[in-house]
Design a protein around this motif. Structure first.
Motif, mmCIF file in Angstrom:
data_model
loop_
_atom_site.group_PDB
_atom_site.id
_atom_site.type_symbol
_atom_site.label_atom_id
_atom_site.label_comp_id
_atom_site.label_asym_id
_atom_site.label_seq_id
_atom_site.Cartn_x
_atom_site.Cartn_y
_atom_site.Cartn_z
ATOM 1 N N ALA A 1 9.882 -2.517 -2.575
ATOM 2 C CA ALA A 1 8.931 -1.906 -3.498
ATOM 3 C C ALA A 1 8.556 -2.854 -4.630
ATOM 4 C CB ALA A 1 9.516 -0.614 -4.067
ATOM 5 N N GLN A 2 9.445 -3.758 -5.000
ATOM 6 C CA GLN A 2 9.144 -4.695 -6.083
ATOM 7 C C GLN A 2 7.877 -5.495 -5.825
ATOM 8 O OE1 GLN A 2 12.436 -7.295 -6.963
ATOM 9 N NE2 GLN A 2 12.941 -6.133 -8.797
ATOM 10 N N MET A 3 7.592 -5.727 -4.542
ATOM 11 C CA MET A 3 6.412 -6.527 -4.216
ATOM 12 C C MET A 3 5.121 -5.793 -4.555
ATOM 13 S SD MET A 3 7.424 -8.661 -0.810
ATOM 14 C CE MET A 3 7.055 -7.343 0.294
ATOM 15 N N ALA A 4 5.224 -4.474 -4.766
ATOM 16 C CA ALA A 4 4.029 -3.698 -5.104
ATOM 17 C C ALA A 4 3.785 -3.636 -6.605
ATOM 18 C CB ALA A 4 4.158 -2.280 -4.544
ATOM 19 N N VAL A 5 4.745 -4.114 -7.378
ATOM 20 C CA VAL A 5 4.603 -4.060 -8.830
ATOM 21 C C VAL A 5 3.770 -5.253 -9.293
ATOM 22 C CG1 VAL A 5 5.822 -4.026 -11.030
ATOM 23 C CG2 VAL A 5 6.819 -2.905 -9.029
ATOM 24 N N VAL A 6 2.622 -4.965 -9.866
ATOM 25 C CA VAL A 6 1.724 -6.029 -10.315
ATOM 26 C C VAL A 6 2.430 -6.911 -11.339
ATOM 27 C CG1 VAL A 6 -0.462 -6.540 -11.457
ATOM 28 C CG2 VAL A 6 -0.298 -4.607 -9.875
ATOM 29 N N ASP A 7 2.342 -8.224 -11.122
ATOM 30 C CA ASP A 7 2.927 -9.217 -12.023
ATOM 31 C C ASP A 7 4.448 -9.168 -12.081
ATOM 32 O OD1 ASP A 7 0.514 -10.370 -12.694
ATOM 33 O OD2 ASP A 7 0.183 -9.043 -14.404
ATOM 34 N N SER A 8 5.079 -8.549 -11.101
ATOM 35 C CA SER A 8 6.544 -8.595 -11.063
ATOM 36 C C SER A 8 6.989 -9.976 -10.620
ATOM 37 C CB SER A 8 7.086 -7.545 -10.082
ATOM 38 O OG SER A 8 6.754 -7.907 -8.749
ATOM 39 N N HIS A 9 8.236 -10.318 -10.930
ATOM 40 C CA HIS A 9 8.756 -11.618 -10.508
ATOM 41 C C HIS A 9 8.727 -11.734 -8.990
ATOM 42 C CE1 HIS A 9 9.840 -12.774 -14.511
ATOM 43 N NE2 HIS A 9 10.726 -11.806 -14.660
ATOM 44 N N SER A 10 9.062 -10.649 -8.299
ATOM 45 C CA SER A 10 9.080 -10.677 -6.836
ATOM 46 C C SER A 10 7.702 -10.989 -6.276
ATOM 47 C CB SER A 10 9.576 -9.327 -6.294
ATOM 48 O OG SER A 10 9.611 -9.321 -4.892
ATOM 49 N N GLN A 11 6.682 -10.370 -6.872
ATOM 50 C CA GLN A 11 5.322 -10.601 -6.389
ATOM 51 C C GLN A 11 4.884 -12.038 -6.676
ATOM 52 O OE1 GLN A 11 1.637 -8.830 -8.269
ATOM 53 N NE2 GLN A 11 1.774 -7.514 -6.474
ATOM 54 N N ALA B 1 0.827 -1.215 0.000
ATOM 55 C CA ALA B 1 0.000 0.000 0.000
ATOM 56 C C ALA B 1 0.858 1.261 0.000
ATOM 57 C CB ALA B 1 -0.921 -0.004 1.219
ATOM 58 N N LEU B 2 1.901 1.300 0.839
ATOM 59 C CA LEU B 2 2.742 2.496 0.898
ATOM 60 C C LEU B 2 3.554 2.650 -0.384
ATOM 61 C CD1 LEU B 2 3.721 4.942 2.387
ATOM 62 C CD2 LEU B 2 5.386 3.512 3.605
ATOM 63 N N ALA B 3 4.069 1.552 -0.915
ATOM 64 C CA ALA B 3 4.828 1.637 -2.163
ATOM 65 C C ALA B 3 3.948 2.158 -3.299
ATOM 66 C CB ALA B 3 5.405 0.273 -2.519
ATOM 67 N N LEU B 4 2.684 1.741 -3.302
ATOM 68 C CA LEU B 4 1.758 2.235 -4.321
ATOM 69 C C LEU B 4 1.433 3.706 -4.097
ATOM 70 C CD1 LEU B 4 -0.670 -0.819 -4.638
ATOM 71 C CD2 LEU B 4 1.019 -0.047 -6.314
ATOM 72 N N ASP B 5 1.239 4.090 -2.831
ATOM 73 C CA ASP B 5 0.986 5.503 -2.521
ATOM 74 C C ASP B 5 2.126 6.395 -3.004
ATOM 75 O OD1 ASP B 5 -1.400 4.875 -1.360
ATOM 76 O OD2 ASP B 5 -0.713 5.058 0.713
ATOM 77 N N LEU B 6 3.356 5.888 -2.861
ATOM 78 C CA LEU B 6 4.533 6.655 -3.276
ATOM 79 C C LEU B 6 4.823 6.509 -4.765
ATOM 80 C CD1 LEU B 6 6.877 5.717 -0.284
ATOM 81 C CD2 LEU B 6 5.639 7.863 -0.611
ATOM 82 N N ARG B 7 4.036 5.646 -5.432
ATOM 83 C CA ARG B 7 4.178 5.385 -6.869
ATOM 84 C C ARG B 7 5.589 4.894 -7.203
ATOM 85 N NH1 ARG B 7 1.118 10.202 -10.074
ATOM 86 N NH2 ARG B 7 1.113 8.569 -11.676
ATOM 87 N N LEU B 8 6.134 4.095 -6.287
ATOM 88 C CA LEU B 8 7.489 3.598 -6.494
ATOM 89 C C LEU B 8 7.561 2.598 -7.641
ATOM 90 C CD1 LEU B 8 8.728 3.123 -2.818
ATOM 91 C CD2 LEU B 8 9.137 5.031 -4.366
ATOM 92 N N GLY B 9 6.466 1.882 -7.864
ATOM 93 C CA GLY B 9 6.475 0.895 -8.934
ATOM 94 C C GLY B 9 6.705 1.495 -10.306
ATOM 95 N N GLU B 10 6.358 2.778 -10.467
ATOM 96 C CA GLU B 10 6.502 3.424 -11.768
ATOM 97 C C GLU B 10 7.942 3.822 -12.059
ATOM 98 O OE1 GLU B 10 3.835 6.708 -11.831
ATOM 99 O OE2 GLU B 10 2.077 5.516 -11.253
ATOM 100 N N THR B 11 8.761 3.939 -11.013
ATOM 101 C CA THR B 11 10.125 4.429 -11.197
ATOM 102 C C THR B 11 11.181 3.349 -10.964
ATOM 103 O OG1 THR B 11 10.194 5.151 -8.880
ATOM 104 C CG2 THR B 11 9.455 6.750 -10.502
ATOM 105 N N LEU B 12 10.748 2.133 -10.648
ATOM 106 C CA LEU B 12 11.717 1.076 -10.381
ATOM 107 C C LEU B 12 12.444 0.661 -11.652
ATOM 108 C CD1 LEU B 12 9.900 -1.398 -7.962
ATOM 109 C CD2 LEU B 12 11.838 0.068 -7.447
ATOM 110 N N PRO B 13 13.761 0.625 -11.613
ATOM 111 C CA PRO B 13 14.486 0.112 -12.777
ATOM 112 C C PRO B 13 14.277 -1.392 -12.903
ATOM 113 C CG PRO B 13 15.984 0.480 -10.947
ATOM 114 C CD PRO B 13 14.651 1.010 -10.527
ATOM 115 N N LYS B 14 14.399 -1.900 -14.092
ATOM 116 C CA LYS B 14 14.260 -3.344 -14.293
ATOM 117 C C LYS B 14 15.531 -4.026 -13.810
ATOM 118 C CE LYS B 14 10.944 -3.352 -18.102
ATOM 119 N NZ LYS B 14 10.671 -3.823 -19.477
#
Length: 322
Positions: free
Chosen positions: A200-210, A129-142
């Motif tokens: 933050a990777q866990m907040a990225v939908v369909d990421s490998h971490s998630q 929830a916090l990672a999404l609030d901070l929109r960290l998923g949009e700026t994470l490098p691959k």
């Protein structure tokens, strides 16, 4: 001939370093006062636990560690994830980002200077929830998947909210209103740290971490059942090769090794807490062969089931504190 060393005098140190030293000393003093006896001590703040150990531990303590922020205020601790060793003291923190089977051992403690530590567990939903609030998923490098456990510098910016959270234990009437705010601040600092992207990777939908987190959840719920890797891969929408690659990157072990550790730890718990024999415990966690169970148990814990449980019970009886 004496030579001068830059920044050698206490007054010349950076202010942040001075403050951090004072903060660590205050945190250790509070934990020592609030615990009093050896053991893990639950507090009035949910998921916030203090710990005290007065002697170096001769044997590691095995457990499935939930996502948590772990701090040593005094002493040193060693944590093993599969064959990897992580050692940290009061200058560092340990962050567990996934549910992982680990072994912990206090390696620096004495009655005069006991090990003093704390653990603040997080719900994965809070991290997401916090990672999404901070929109960290949009700026994470691959990046490639990384371990779900890592250490970092325990800086003044993390020590400050941690101290305020611990001080709340002396003002329980303030806990309901203030503790959630401070915990959110700690999580914010962790997400903003150099290794915060691992959380933050866990907040990225369909990421490998998630997806690996989902696979860990499936294994944790159904570890007694025979493992069919193809079905597990389908369930988390990964290919078998991708599942193996990323699962090992996060957990340092294969899905089968992960399941085996879950089974063995649960069998130990059953024998100790429910007074079951090895045959019953092995069968309940999914072993069809008693000889295989005995072999794998002895290899993992260092002793056959009956001798290991007897040793643990003797240790419990010999303890003078919880």
């Amino acid at each position: 001939m004496l030579t001068s060393i830059p920044n050698a005098r206490l007054d010349d140190r950076p202010v942040d370093q001075l403050q951090a030293t004072v903060m660590r000393a205050e945190l250790a003093a509070m934990i020592e006062r609030l615990t009093g006896t050896d053991g893990a001590h639950a507090t009035a703040i949910p998921r916030f636990v203090l710990a005290r150990v007065s002697h170096m531990q001769q044997h590691p303590v095995h457990a499935v560690h939930e996502p948590a922020f772990c701090v040593v205020a005094q002493g040193t601790k060693r944590v093993l994830l599969s064959d990897e060793v992580y050692v940290y003291d009061s200058s560092q923190y340990l962050m567990v980002a996934q549910n992982l089977p680990v072994s912990g051992q206090v390696v620096d403690a004495s009655p005069e200077a006991p090990y003093l530590g704390l653990r603040l567990s997080f719900d994965v939903k809070d991290i997401t929830a916090l990672a999404l609030d901070l929109r960290l998923g949009e700026t994470l490098p691959k990046r490639a998947s990384q371990r779900g456990l890592f250490t970092g510098e325990l800086s003044g910016t993390l020590l400050d909210p941690l101290l305020r959270l611990t001080r709340l234990l002396d003002a329980p009437e303030d806990v309901p209103a203030l503790a959630p705010l401070i915990i959110r601040e700690i999580l914010y600092r962790l997400l903003r740290s150099p290794d915060g992207w691992r959380l933050a990777q866990m907040a990225v939908v369909d990421s490998h971490s998630q997806r690996i987190a989902q696979a860990i959840g499936v294994l944790s719920r159904r570890f007694q059942e025979p493992l069919r890797v193809e079905e597990l891969a389908d369930e988390v929408h990964m290919s078998v090769s991708s599942l193996h690659q990323h699962f090992k990157a996060v957990t340092a072990m294969s899905p089968l090794q992960f399941q085996k550790q879950l089974r063995l730890q649960e069998s130990r718990r059953i024998m100790i807490s429910e007074h079951a024999d090895a045959a019953t415990a092995g069968h309940r966690v999914g072993y069809e062969s008693q000889s295989q169970f005995n072999r794998e148990y002895s290899r993992f814990f260092g002793l056959p089931p009956a001798r290991d449980v007897k040793r643990l019970r003797e240790l419990q009886l010999g303890r003078t504190s919880p």
